[in-house]
Design an enzyme around this catalytic site. Structure first.
Site, PDB file in Angstrom:
ATOM      1  N   CYS A 444       3.701  -4.842  -1.284  1.00 50.68           N
ATOM      2  CA  CYS A 444       4.121  -4.454   0.072  1.00 50.68           C
ATOM      3  C   CYS A 444       4.972  -5.532   0.732  1.00 50.68           C
ATOM      4  O   CYS A 444       4.659  -6.002   1.831  1.00 50.68           O
ATOM      5  CB  CYS A 444       2.914  -4.120   0.937  1.00 50.68           C
ATOM      6  SG  CYS A 444       2.023  -2.681   0.353  1.00 50.68           S
ATOM      7  N   TYR A 488       4.658  -5.350   4.777  1.00 48.35           N
ATOM      8  CA  TYR A 488       5.371  -4.132   5.190  1.00 48.35           C
ATOM      9  C   TYR A 488       6.523  -4.464   6.147  1.00 48.35           C
ATOM     10  O   TYR A 488       6.931  -3.640   6.952  1.00 48.35           O
ATOM     11  CB  TYR A 488       4.436  -3.137   5.879  1.00 48.35           C
ATOM     12  CG  TYR A 488       3.621  -2.268   4.942  1.00 48.35           C
ATOM     13  CD1 TYR A 488       3.086  -2.783   3.772  1.00 48.35           C
ATOM     14  CD2 TYR A 488       3.367  -0.945   5.239  1.00 48.35           C
ATOM     15  CE1 TYR A 488       2.327  -2.001   2.933  1.00 48.35           C
ATOM     16  CE2 TYR A 488       2.608  -0.149   4.407  1.00 48.35           C
ATOM     17  CZ  TYR A 488       2.093  -0.671   3.249  1.00 48.35           C
ATOM     18  OH  TYR A 488       1.337   0.110   2.421  1.00 48.35           O
ATOM     19  N   TRP A 506       1.169  -5.295   8.665  1.00 46.26           N
ATOM     20  CA  TRP A 506       0.179  -4.821   7.695  1.00 46.26           C
ATOM     21  C   TRP A 506      -0.698  -5.960   7.197  1.00 46.26           C
ATOM     22  O   TRP A 506      -1.884  -5.790   6.957  1.00 46.26           O
ATOM     23  CB  TRP A 506       0.892  -4.137   6.520  1.00 46.26           C
ATOM     24  CG  TRP A 506      -0.029  -3.788   5.403  1.00 46.26           C
ATOM     25  CD1 TRP A 506      -0.890  -2.736   5.338  1.00 46.26           C
ATOM     26  CD2 TRP A 506      -0.208  -4.505   4.176  1.00 46.26           C
ATOM     27  NE1 TRP A 506      -1.585  -2.754   4.165  1.00 46.26           N
ATOM     28  CE2 TRP A 506      -1.188  -3.826   3.431  1.00 46.26           C
ATOM     29  CE3 TRP A 506       0.374  -5.662   3.645  1.00 46.26           C
ATOM     30  CZ2 TRP A 506      -1.594  -4.266   2.170  1.00 46.26           C
ATOM     31  CZ3 TRP A 506      -0.041  -6.085   2.387  1.00 46.26           C
ATOM     32  CH2 TRP A 506      -1.014  -5.395   1.672  1.00 46.26           C
ATOM     33  N   TYR A 703       3.823   8.263  -1.726  1.00 51.61           N
ATOM     34  CA  TYR A 703       3.527   6.907  -1.288  1.00 51.61           C
ATOM     35  C   TYR A 703       3.632   5.940  -2.465  1.00 51.61           C
ATOM     36  O   TYR A 703       3.084   6.197  -3.536  1.00 51.61           O
ATOM     37  CB  TYR A 703       2.121   6.892  -0.712  1.00 51.61           C
ATOM     38  CG  TYR A 703       1.672   5.601  -0.090  1.00 51.61           C
ATOM     39  CD1 TYR A 703       2.355   5.022   0.961  1.00 51.61           C
ATOM     40  CD2 TYR A 703       0.524   4.967  -0.545  1.00 51.61           C
ATOM     41  CE1 TYR A 703       1.914   3.850   1.550  1.00 51.61           C
ATOM     42  CE2 TYR A 703       0.066   3.800   0.029  1.00 51.61           C
ATOM     43  CZ  TYR A 703       0.772   3.244   1.079  1.00 51.61           C
ATOM     44  OH  TYR A 703       0.324   2.082   1.656  1.00 51.61           O
ATOM     45  N   HIS A 704       4.357   4.844  -2.275  1.00 51.11           N
ATOM     46  CA  HIS A 704       4.581   3.830  -3.301  1.00 51.11           C
ATOM     47  C   HIS A 704       5.519   4.321  -4.403  1.00 51.11           C
ATOM     48  O   HIS A 704       5.389   3.927  -5.568  1.00 51.11           O
ATOM     49  CB  HIS A 704       3.268   3.341  -3.917  1.00 51.11           C
ATOM     50  CG  HIS A 704       2.454   2.498  -2.991  1.00 51.11           C
ATOM     51  ND1 HIS A 704       1.118   2.229  -3.208  1.00 51.11           N
ATOM     52  CD2 HIS A 704       2.772   1.872  -1.839  1.00 51.11           C
ATOM     53  CE1 HIS A 704       0.658   1.472  -2.232  1.00 51.11           C
ATOM     54  NE2 HIS A 704       1.652   1.245  -1.386  1.00 51.11           N
ATOM     55  N   HIS A 789       8.493   1.398  -0.631  1.00 46.23           N
ATOM     56  CA  HIS A 789       7.907   2.113   0.503  1.00 46.23           C
ATOM     57  C   HIS A 789       8.942   2.941   1.268  1.00 46.23           C
ATOM     58  O   HIS A 789       9.027   2.881   2.494  1.00 46.23           O
ATOM     59  CB  HIS A 789       7.204   1.123   1.427  1.00 46.23           C
ATOM     60  CG  HIS A 789       5.965   0.537   0.837  1.00 46.23           C
ATOM     61  ND1 HIS A 789       6.012  -0.447  -0.111  1.00 46.23           N
ATOM     62  CD2 HIS A 789       4.651   0.798   1.053  1.00 46.23           C
ATOM     63  CE1 HIS A 789       4.776  -0.776  -0.458  1.00 46.23           C
ATOM     64  NE2 HIS A 789       3.942  -0.025   0.221  1.00 46.23           N
TER      65      HIS A 789
END
Length: 846
Positions: A444, A488, A506, A703-704, A789
């Site tokens: 992240c 993030y 995050w 997601y991801h 992301h």
């Protein structure tokens, strides 16, 4: 950082939940889904949501781990009657026969011949199912009593007869550990499946072994299909609810999951079966049906079903699909056993999935048909990775760098190391490497492609760290830590060659203002920008700054300035000299906050934003797209055409011709879930503002997940998951060939080639004399980019001025403004008059 204790608690909760749900001795792939939702007692069509155990699993990092994230994404095929044969097997030193992979006992194994003279690699293991079935994955269980012979590099092929084997449907490399590996590929009907071991994972010897082999069936993602336009279609039902609610059949075609068809339930409920018939008004070739369950409750979810087709609406042919769908809210797709030309398609429901009553419901019905390569593009084989590619960067030399976290399938923990992999696009080989020397768990992160072609990666699980990857030397090194710990966060290179970072609550102290700071390539240090607070750029996410400052969309311009154009609805101008400043640039037209969406620079001073949702999760995504134009200090935003599908967690890539492809995503964002997945990519044309569908993806990318433009004009799309012991880890990817490269029959179009005149390095403002093998219409620079992301602030398309300079040569001018052509690595494409691009040549502009 609020991470360690909370993260550990979350993992314990998740592990306990899995043990309760599935039993201690079960393998993940064979698990029976566990449902945590009680059946409502009343037959009302819209019951209030019932809390589930998953709603207690609120991670301070990633939110909910939904029940459907714990389920296999495709059914495990029954192995009754199957046989297994191998190129060679050990029968002297041990019982290492191929048949052992089908005996249900992980203590017995197949092993390649090792006594006397070991059989050399490659080794093959072939499964004969004795019948034709739709297959989408090989599940490989390594031996449990030692590492020798673990699968490393592999290829998977299929055959209808065991004699004729085409090109591999999947290739890749798996991690050197004892966990079961799901090796996916585009679903297709076959009888024989062959796993070829090309290397041993640990390089310990020329051996291959396996404890068990399973195959997965139809996941409901048919190969080479495309959504059919529903314009003019009508829907009718055997019965519908019109008294207690608006439950008319027409609602399944209105584009809204909030409206539903429901069988009649007021008074005396209409008994099962219920039918829903789609009239397409014209004969069309159809190959699959997608069923969207209602999103506001469980009642009426489809269970057992059959699908039939008709040319006249009266006589319906033998079923083209039949089965039973799971009792959850994921979109269900039924792949037809044969494509049929029909005007009418009828879905007959004979049971309610949860057995709650005699009801049926649906929010949307979609049909798909065979894709035309020249219109919709095509997908290549699935490429397996030894990790979930959560972040990727395009590199010179036809390489793609990927990384995840400290483990191949689970997220952060500040462990001080990261799993990485490199895909060689020329050979398809994937190599794995663990990076320890930087002390940095790069999960992240923020990413910026530097002026000299290196990749700067900041924060994440080790929230203050910063690392650099140099593709010229294939070396990782640490640089100075940031002043503010982040995860993030957003990054971009500046026109000055420095790197700018903003946001990232995050990880690190969430109560700290994640104000901007700048990294200098000369001093390798960070300087604070106290005048650039993150506060003006926050969304109104109910989770607060922890989610409200995630992965901002940044576009660098001249003089070290940056336009922050999202995901907050308010856009902001940022200056990076001195103390720095941040001032409003107005709202993004009538857009809401659009967290989990993305922005792409498709031309000089022109960007398009796509999708997103008001909050990071559990809020409906939008279909909307907006253009943002920059003229000096003026910013203008306007709504362009809507996507066909609402998308959050999607990835978007600008192509050399200026069109933008958007891949994957969910209608309702939930981390680690494949529910409400969108499997049909779309292509936006700036000339018309319209989106057109592309060929269906074989694997959900939510997601991801990531996507990157490749130097041959194709696109890599991969990843999704990284949730440990769940079934939504997608440790793979595939390459998409856009329609501009394909003829109607799927063969490659002729394309121009750059023959010379491209130096390894050029200064801003330079003129190049570029040679081509045929006449071309234009040249364009595409910045080598990095994605994570859903965000890729490095993407940038720069059309170039070019004039003929003789037969087969052109004078090509690079803009002098480093706010237009940011310093760094670029791919130079030549395009012919039809918009067909050449293979690119890399050059560094600095």
């Amino acid at each position: 950082m609020q991470s360690r204790r909370s993260f550990a608690s979350f993992r314990l909760l998740r592990r306990s939940h899995l043990l309760i749900a599935f039993g201690l001795g079960s393998l993940l792939i064979g698990l029976t889904p566990w449902l945590g939702v009680a059946s409502p007692a009343a037959p009302g069509p819209r019951p209030a949501p019932v809390p589930t155990d998953q709603q207690a699993l609120q991670s301070p990092h990633h939110g909910l781990v939904p029940a459907n994230a714990m389920e296999p994404t495709a059914p495990l095929l029954d192995r009754a009657g199957w046989t297994a044969t191998a190129s060679d097997e050990e029968t002297t030193g041990e019982n290492g026969r191929a048949a052992n992979v089908l005996d249900g006992d992980t203590t017995t194994i197949w092993h390649s011949k090792w006594t006397a003279t070991a059989a050399p690699l490659p080794h093959t293991l072939t499964i004969d199912m004795k019948r034709t079935a739709v297959v989408s994955a090989v599940v490989y269980q390594p031996r449990t009593n030692g590492p020798n012979g673990r699968l490393g590099e592999y290829a998977i092929s299929v055959s209808p007869d065991g004699v004729n084997w085409g090109s591999p449907v999947a290739t890749g490399t798996v991690a050197d550990d004892a966990s079961a590996k799901t090796l996916g590929f585009a679903p297709q009907g076959t009888r024989f499946v062959r796993l070829t071991a090309l290397t041993e994972a640990g390089g310990r010897g020329p051996w291959t072994s396996a404890a068990e082999i399973n195959l997965l069936g139809d996941p409901g993602t048919p190969e080479a299909t495309v959504d059919l336009s529903r314009a003019g279609w009508t829907a009718t039902a055997s019965d519908e609810e019109t008294t207690g609610e608006n439950g008319r059949a027409a609602n399944v075609l209105d584009g809204s999951d909030a409206t539903i068809w429901h069988s009649r339930w007021s008074g005396t409920a209409a008994p099962l079966p219920h039918t829903l018939t789609i009239d397409m008004k014209r004969a069309t070739t159809v190959s699959a049906l997608a069923y969207h369950p209602r999103t506001d409750g469980a009642n009426g979810r489809a269970g057992a079903y059959t699908i039939t087709t008709s040319t006249d609406g009266t006589t319906f042919r033998a079923p083209v699909a039949a089965g039973t769908w799971r009792d959850d809210d994921t979109v269900k797709t039924a792949t037809f056993t044969r494509a049929e030309s029909a005007r009418y398609v009828r879905l007959t429901l004979t049971s309610e999935a949860g057995g709650r009553g005699p009801w049926s419901s649906a929010s949307e019905i979609r049909l798909s048909g065979p894709a035309s390569p020249a219109v919709h593009g095509s997908w290549g084989r699935i490429i397996g990775f030894p990790l979930v590619p959560v972040a990727t960067a395009a590199l010179p030399g036809d390489k793609l760098l990927a990384w995840s976290a400290y483990a191949v399938d689970r997220f952060g923990g500040s462990n001080g190391y990261t799993q990485t992999a490199i895909l060689d696009l020329r050979t398809g080989k994937v190599t794995q490497r663990r990076i320890d020397n930087t002390g940095h768990d790069m999960f992240c992160p923020g990413i910026a492609m530097l002026a000299d072609g290196r990749v700067l990666i900041t924060g994440g699980s080790n929230a203050e760290k910063a690392s650099i990857y140099d593709p010229a030397t294939d070396a990782w090194s640490a640089t100075s830590s940031m002043n503010i710990a982040r995860g993030y966060q957003a990054m971009t290179l500046l026109s000055t060659g420095e790197a700018f970072v903003l946001g990232g609550s995050w990880s690190g102290n969430a109560s700290t203002d994640k104000a901007g700071e700048v990294w200098s390539p000369d001093t390798r240090t960070w300087r604070k920008l106290p005048g650039v607070s993150a506060a003006p750029a926050l969304t109104a996410d109910p989770a607060g700054p922890y989610r409200a400052d995630n992965h901002m969309w940044l576009h660098a311009t001249s003089g070290g300035k940056v336009l922050q154009l999202g995901p907050s609805r308010q856009m902001n101008w940022i200056t990076t000299t001195g103390q720095g400043t941040i001032t409003s640039a107005g709202n993004r037209a009538d857009s809401q906050d659009a967290m989990t969406g993305n922005a792409v620079a498709y031309d000089i001073g022109k960007l398009v934003t796509l999708g997103g949702s008001p909050a990071y999760q559990d809020s409906p995504a939008t279909q909307r797209a907006y253009t943002v134009g920059i003229s000096g200090s003026q910013v203008q935003a306007a709504r362009t055409g809507d996507m066909e599908h609402a998308r959050a967690f999607s990835n978007s890539v600008v192509l050399p011709d200026g069109k933008v492809a958007v891949f994957g995503g969910q209608a309702n964002p939930v981390p680690f879930s494949d529910a409400t997945s969108v499997l049909t990519p779309e292509l936006w044309d700036p000339a018309t503002g319209r989106f057109t569908p592309l060929a269906t993806m074989a694997v959900p990318r939510n997601y991801h997940s990531v996507a990157n433009l490749l130097p041959d004009g194709r696109i890599f799309s991969g990843g999704g998951g990284l949730c440990g012991d769940c079934a939504t880890n997608h440790a793979d990817g595939a390459v998409f060939t856009p329609p501009y490269l394909l003829e109607a029959d799927g063969s490659p179009k002729p394309r121009p080639a750059i023959t010379g005149g491209v130096p390894p390095r050029a200064a801003p403002g330079a003129s190049l004399t570029v040679g081509t093998d045929s006449p071309v219409a234009s040249f364009v620079l595409m910045r080598a980019a990095a994605a994570t992301h859903s965000t890729d602030n490095d993407q940038r398309r720069v059309p170039l001025s070019a004039t003929p300079a003789g037969t087969g040569t052109y004078t090509v001018s690079i803009p002098s403004d480093t706010g237009v052509v940011l310093p760094g690595n670029y791919m130079l494409f030549a395009l012919d008059s039809q918009g067909v691009p050449s293979v690119a040549r890399f050059l560094t502009v600095s």
